[in-house]
Structure formats: structure tokens, C-alpha cells
Design a protein around this motif. Structure first.
Motif, short mmCIF file in Angstrom:
data_model
loop_
_atom_site.label_atom_id
_atom_site.label_comp_id
_atom_site.label_asym_id
_atom_site.label_seq_id
_atom_site.Cartn_x
_atom_site.Cartn_y
_atom_site.Cartn_z
N PRO A 1 35.23 37.83 33.98
CA PRO A 1 35.39 37.51 35.40
C PRO A 1 36.52 38.30 36.07
N GLY A 2 36.44 38.38 37.38
CA GLY A 2 37.53 38.93 38.18
C GLY A 2 37.72 40.43 38.04
N ILE A 3 38.86 40.87 38.59
CA ILE A 3 39.18 42.29 38.57
C ILE A 3 39.35 42.81 37.15
N LYS A 4 40.01 42.00 36.29
CA LYS A 4 40.22 42.41 34.90
C LYS A 4 38.88 42.63 34.22
N GLY A 5 37.94 41.72 34.46
CA GLY A 5 36.62 41.85 33.84
C GLY A 5 35.90 43.10 34.28
N ARG A 6 35.98 43.40 35.59
CA ARG A 6 35.31 44.60 36.10
C ARG A 6 35.96 45.88 35.56
#
Length: 241
Positions: A70-75
Motif C-alpha cells: 500500500p501507499g507510496i512505499k508500496g508503489r
């Protein structure tokens, strides 16, 4: 483009500096044409160390969880893995194995190197576990050689649960390519697939010197986790005084 930037400018030089890998048998990896590089899997660092030392680009089948955070870290994580030549594979459900085989055959069909960990998951204790037959299916269907590879010292450098690797030298050994052309057309024979897979695992074992366990790594890992949970429950029930 970004793959080669990581390999030669950013990640590759950093990994060589940190781990000072000793490379043995690199001449066994074909310079051209499709082939499978099958290795043991001891550490998260394995995903990047092997590509860093190979002269050719190699594509790995990676678990889908690396691409769905999830989120920016995941992307950012997903973008990084794709740029590093990883293909997401969903390991859940009945079709998971077939999906991995389709993706792998697609890579081999383009005449490229495919990296695979026959154990299916990282070893939780440093031992070598029973291989899954997907590597044999792909080798026989594509008619390609299998190069065994052993990562040595990466478990100690980055044990399970360790985020920052310890600075210590490691070794990466490549063995002579295994030719399974004698089994052409027999990729649907269970006994043949088991025999081919066991031959690959024995070659990896000979290179790595690990202790071998004739069980699937995922089963052993689940049993170890269940035993640890049981110990914690018993500990919580102990009287405090």
C-alpha cells in the motif's frame, strides 16, 4: 534501460562493495540463448546479488506481494522490482503454479535467462529444502539447459527478518549446465518431473554444501512458526511468581 542503470551504476557497484562476492563458475552461464539459472534461496539479498554478477540480464519470478504494497512505499517498491527485472507471480490458489510456468516460458521463449528458486521460498534456517517441479516443467517444455547456482554466506549476511545486511563477504557458485534433452516430450510424467527436479537440487547441494531436508520449505516454515507460537502461549501461561 533502468535495469542496466541499477546493475552497472547504482546497485551493482554498491553490492560488490558491501558483500565483496567471490564468483566461481561464471563461464557455465551461456552467453546467448535461453537458459534457466536455478539457485538456493537464503536471503532477500539473493534477488540482487546474482543479477549484479551476471554478464547478461536475468529475469526472476518474484512473489506478487512485492508489487502490491500500500501507499507510496508500496508503489516505489513495485516500480523498483519491475525495473530490476522481476515478474510478479501470485503464489496463492490452484492456478498459482501454472501462472508461474506461463510467465517463465514467456521469458525463455524470448531467448532470455530465467532465474528461479526451486524451493519456492526463502530457507528459514539456512538448510536446503525439496524442490518444486515447476523448474522441471519449464526446462522440458522449453528444451533449455538448467544452470545450478549456490549462494553461500547470504543467510549469515542477511538472516530472515533482518532489514540492513551485515557487511561480510559471500560467494556465488555456478555449476555446469544440466541437459535434460533425454526427457524431451515427457513433461507430463510425474516421475520424470520429480527425477529432473531432484537432479537439479542435488547439483545445487553439491555447490552449496548445505544440509538437505526432504520436505518443502513452506511446510517446514509453517511448522516452525506453529511451534514457536505454541511456545509463546505456554510462556504466557507460566506463573509470574
Amino acid at each position: 534501460m533502468f535495469y542496466y542503470l541499477l546493475k552497472y551504476v547504482v546497485l551493482g557497484p554498491l553490492l560488490r562493495l558491501l558483500f565483496r562476492p567471490r564468483i566461481e563458475g561464471l563461464e557455465h552461464v551461456p552467453e546467448t540463448g535461453a537458459a534457466i539459472v536455478a539457485g538456493n534461496h537464503l536471503s532477500f539479498s539473493d534477488h540482487f546479488l546474482m543479477p549484479a554478477v551476471l554478464k547478461r540480464r536475468i529475469t526472476f519470478l518474484a512473489k506478487a506481494e512485492y508489487f502490491t504494497g500500500p501507499g507510496i512505499k508500496g508503489r516505489l517498491t513495485a516500480a523498483f522490482f519491475r525495473s530490476a527485472g522481476q515478474i510478479p507471480v501470485d503464489r496463492s490458489g490452484k492456478e498459482a503454479g501454472q501462472a508461474a510456468i506461463r510467465e517463465g516460458l514467456g521469458v525463455l521463449g524470448k531467448g532470455e535467462l530465467l532465474g528461479i528458486y526451486p524451493e519456492g521460498t526463502r530457507s528459514h534456517d539456512g538448510r536446503l529444502y525439496k524442490g518444486k517441479v515447476g523448474v522441471a516443467v519449464m526446462a522440458l517444455r522449453a528444451g533449455v539447459p538448467v544452470v545450478p547456482c549456490a549462494m553461500i554466506g547470504t543467510f549469515e549476511a542477511q538472516p530472515p527478518g533482518t532489514v540492513v545486511p551485515r557487511l561480510r563477504p559471500v560467494a556465488i557458485r555456478f555449476g555446469e549446465p544440466l541437459d535434460f534433452s533425454r526427457y524431451a516430450g515427457m513433461e507430463n510424467e510425474k516421475a520424470v518431473l520429480r527425477a529432473v527436479t531432484d537432479e537439479i537440487m542435488y547439483a545445487i547441494l553439491s555447490l552449496s554444501g548445505q544440509e538437505y531436508v526432504d520436505r518443502y520449505a513452506a511446510d517446514a516454515k509453517a511448522q516452525a512458526a506453529a511451534a514457536e507460537a505454541a511456545r509463546e502461549r505456554r510462556f504466557r501461561r507460566l506463573p509470574l511468581g
